[in-house]
Scaffold this active site. Structure first.
Site, PDB file in Angstrom:
ATOM      1  N   TYR A 148      29.521  42.521  47.033  1.00 48.71           N
ATOM      2  CA  TYR A 148      28.254  41.781  46.317  1.00 48.71           C
ATOM      3  C   TYR A 148      28.367  40.479  47.030  1.00 48.71           C
ATOM      4  O   TYR A 148      27.378  40.241  47.788  1.00 48.71           O
ATOM      5  CB  TYR A 148      29.098  41.463  44.308  1.00 48.71           C
ATOM      6  CG  TYR A 148      28.688  42.150  43.808  1.00 48.71           C
ATOM      7  CD1 TYR A 148      29.034  43.570  43.664  1.00 48.71           C
ATOM      8  CD2 TYR A 148      27.829  41.703  42.894  1.00 48.71           C
ATOM      9  CE1 TYR A 148      28.307  44.620  42.744  1.00 48.71           C
ATOM     10  CE2 TYR A 148      27.350  42.154  41.229  1.00 48.71           C
ATOM     11  CZ  TYR A 148      27.416  44.267  41.813  1.00 48.71           C
ATOM     12  OH  TYR A 148      27.352  44.764  41.206  1.00 48.71           O
ATOM     13  N   LYS A 199      39.774  53.232  46.393  1.00 52.33           N
ATOM     14  CA  LYS A 199      39.361  54.484  47.077  1.00 52.33           C
ATOM     15  C   LYS A 199      39.904  54.286  48.610  1.00 52.33           C
ATOM     16  O   LYS A 199      39.621  54.073  49.799  1.00 52.33           O
ATOM     17  CB  LYS A 199      37.593  53.953  47.509  1.00 52.33           C
ATOM     18  CG  LYS A 199      37.289  55.537  47.600  1.00 52.33           C
ATOM     19  CD  LYS A 199      37.156  57.184  47.195  1.00 52.33           C
ATOM     20  CE  LYS A 199      36.784  57.722  47.950  1.00 52.33           C
ATOM     21  NZ  LYS A 199      37.145  59.401  47.257  1.00 52.33           N
ATOM     22  N   ASP A 230      37.106  57.658  42.483  1.00 54.61           N
ATOM     23  CA  ASP A 230      36.210  59.122  41.675  1.00 54.61           C
ATOM     24  C   ASP A 230      37.000  59.698  40.414  1.00 54.61           C
ATOM     25  O   ASP A 230      36.212  59.931  39.585  1.00 54.61           O
ATOM     26  CB  ASP A 230      35.852  59.766  42.857  1.00 54.61           C
ATOM     27  CG  ASP A 230      36.691  60.305  43.667  1.00 54.61           C
ATOM     28  OD1 ASP A 230      37.956  59.693  43.627  1.00 54.61           O
ATOM     29  OD2 ASP A 230      36.470  60.977  44.893  1.00 54.61           O
ATOM     30  N   ASP A 247      31.209  46.829  38.549  1.00 54.03           N
ATOM     31  CA  ASP A 247      30.253  47.302  37.316  1.00 54.03           C
ATOM     32  C   ASP A 247      29.896  48.828  37.058  1.00 54.03           C
ATOM     33  O   ASP A 247      29.802  48.519  35.931  1.00 54.03           O
ATOM     34  CB  ASP A 247      29.517  46.484  39.455  1.00 54.03           C
ATOM     35  CG  ASP A 247      28.186  46.537  38.362  1.00 54.03           C
ATOM     36  OD1 ASP A 247      27.873  46.249  37.184  1.00 54.03           O
ATOM     37  OD2 ASP A 247      27.531  47.196  38.705  1.00 54.03           O
ATOM     38  N   ASP A 295      30.052  50.423  32.950  1.00 48.85           N
ATOM     39  CA  ASP A 295      29.281  50.982  31.789  1.00 48.85           C
ATOM     40  C   ASP A 295      29.506  51.906  31.852  1.00 48.85           C
ATOM     41  O   ASP A 295      29.014  52.001  30.284  1.00 48.85           O
ATOM     42  CB  ASP A 295      27.923  50.504  32.897  1.00 48.85           C
ATOM     43  CG  ASP A 295      26.699  49.430  32.793  1.00 48.85           C
ATOM     44  OD1 ASP A 295      27.396  48.621  32.940  1.00 48.85           O
ATOM     45  OD2 ASP A 295      25.639  49.613  33.680  1.00 48.85           O
TER      46      ASP A 295
HETATM   47  C1  IPM Z   1      27.276  43.155  35.912  1.00 55.60           C
HETATM   48  C2  IPM Z   1      25.599  43.053  36.006  1.00 55.60           C
HETATM   49  C3  IPM Z   1      25.559  42.316  37.215  1.00 55.60           C
HETATM   50  C4  IPM Z   1      26.354  42.902  38.376  1.00 55.60           C
HETATM   51  C5  IPM Z   1      23.955  42.587  37.312  1.00 55.60           C
HETATM   52  C6  IPM Z   1      23.169  41.567  36.919  1.00 55.60           C
HETATM   53  C7  IPM Z   1      23.967  41.329  38.406  1.00 55.60           C
HETATM   54  O1  IPM Z   1      25.449  44.165  36.202  1.00 55.60           O
HETATM   55  O2  IPM Z   1      27.799  41.977  34.948  1.00 55.60           O
HETATM   56  O3  IPM Z   1      27.613  43.864  34.653  1.00 55.60           O
HETATM   57  O4  IPM Z   1      26.046  43.251  38.977  1.00 55.60           O
HETATM   58  O5  IPM Z   1      27.201  42.393  38.413  1.00 55.60           O
HETATM   59 MN    MN Z   2      26.862  45.642  35.309  1.00 58.35          MN
END
Ligand code: IPM
Ligand code: MN
Length: 353
Positions: A142, A189, A221, A245, A249
């Site tokens: 990032y 990884k 993975d 990240d 999710d």
């Molecule tokens: C999160 C979001 C952010 C990230 C984006 C909006 C930059 O997806 O907080 O997980 O990738 O960290």
């Molecule tokens: Mn995210």
């Protein structure tokens, strides 16, 4: 107690979900005799519109002067669909994380008994899941050098980590594992990436300082697969920025809706609390988004930033009550069942506190 809180609603559904968290926070403050001093700041697309900068100095100052930050969401399709855009809302969030030294992102995943059938995963797989990711937040790909070369035909993003960055995140992981089931999983990884080998080496060196902790090392993975197969085999997981990240999710699916999971980002100067979901611009202003992740983030804020356990628990209890009473937004309503607007859910929780 005086509680100085920076309020950054951000973009999309940010303002309407933050509104509910404020309502609930004010109610709890009233009940427990606290005085909240809110200070509003702009961030993301809202700040770009205002002054061309997604994280203005003025907002940074408000954050630095506060004891905690409550944040909504960031992102606007106007920028997503324009690969040539010079400024982007997300840069505001990244700059905020970096400038405030918020290096550890704590993202829990748990199930709510009353919502166990909402998850697309089988009940017997997810029952009892209670895990927490510690995602490194100010390093890795990032923040590495990025750019184009060969007249724009080649692009690169460099991933780099220092031992010190890994250590401070891993230390939080070990400490959290001490307070929980004493199990820590380092996700990497290391069979391919040099940065991952440094992660593994560093965490291995730290094991001797925490002899009670059982540490496992797994490839990202494999974790992606096992996370949806046997989520309750995990407890505390530590990982680098991008892996964290993606996996968080994925993990949010376990609880049944993306709109449920809170998060805290902690580090050097202050701490920030936000839902893990995005700005959901398609429905912004319609008051149909689920405010629970933001309300639960406020609960985390009372506990983690101010040490106010009872207040945090009271919020969580009221959220659980709302679920049991089926006062839920559309994402959580079963087929044919009634559902409520964002503000109706927020108001119900505030009243029932
Ligand atoms: C999160 C979001 C952010 C990230 C984006 C909006 C930059 O997806 O907080 O997980 O990738 O960290
Ligand atoms: Mn995210």
């Amino acid at each position: 107690m005086d509680l100085k809180i920076a309020l950054l609603p951000g973009d999309g559904i940010g303002p309407e979900i933050i509104e509910q968290a404020v309502l609930v926070s004010n109610k709890i403050a009233q009940r427990f005799n606290h005085n909240i001093i809110w200070k509003n700041g702009l961030v993301g697309a809202a700040a770009i519109e205002d002054c061309g900068n997604p994280y203005p100095d003025k907002t940074h100052k408000i954050c630095l002067e506060s004891d905690a930050i409550l944040f909504g969401a960031i992102g606007d399709p106007k920028y997503d669909n324009d690969p040539l855009a010079k400024v982007r809302p997300e840069q505001g969030l990244l700059k905020m994380r970096k400038d405030l030294g918020l290096f550890a992102n704590i993202r829990p995943t748990f199930t709510f008994p009353s919502l166990i059938n909402n998850s697309p995963l089988k009940k017997e797989r997810i029952e009892g899941t209670d895990l927490v990711f510690l995602r490194e937040l100010t390093g890795g790909i990032y923040f590495g050098e990025k750019g184009r070369k060969d007249g724009g035909e080649t692009a690169y993003d460099i991933c780099s980590y220092t031992k010190q960055e890994i250590k401070r995140l891993a230390k939080k992981g070990f400490e959290m594992a001490m307070k929980r089931s004493k199990k820590l999983c380092c996700v990497d990884k290391a069979n391919v990436l040099e940065t991952s080998r440094l992660w593994r080496e560093t965490v291995q060196e730290m094991e001797k300082d925490f002899p009670q902790i059982e540490v496992s090392y797994e490839f990202v993975d494999a974790v992606a697969m096992r996370l949806v197969q046997w989520p309750n085999s995990y407890d505390v997981l530590i990982t680098e920025n991008l892996f964290g990240d993606i996996l968080t999710d994925e993990a949010s699916v376990i609880s049944g809706s993306m709109g449920l999971m809170p998060s805290a980002s902690v580090g050097e100067k202050t701490s920030l609390f936000e839902p893990i979901h995005g700005s959901y611009p398609e429905v912004a202003g319609k008051y149909i988004a689920n405010p629970l992740a933001t309300i639960l983030s406020a609960a985390m804020m009372f506990e983690d930033a101010f040490g106010l356990r009872e207040e945090g628990c009271a919020i969580r209890d009221a959220v659980n009550e709302s679920l049991k009473s089926k006062i839920v937004t559309k994402d959580l309503a079963s087929n044919g069942e009634p559902f409520y607007k964002t503000n109706e859910v927020g108001e119900w929780i505030a009243i029932n506190l």
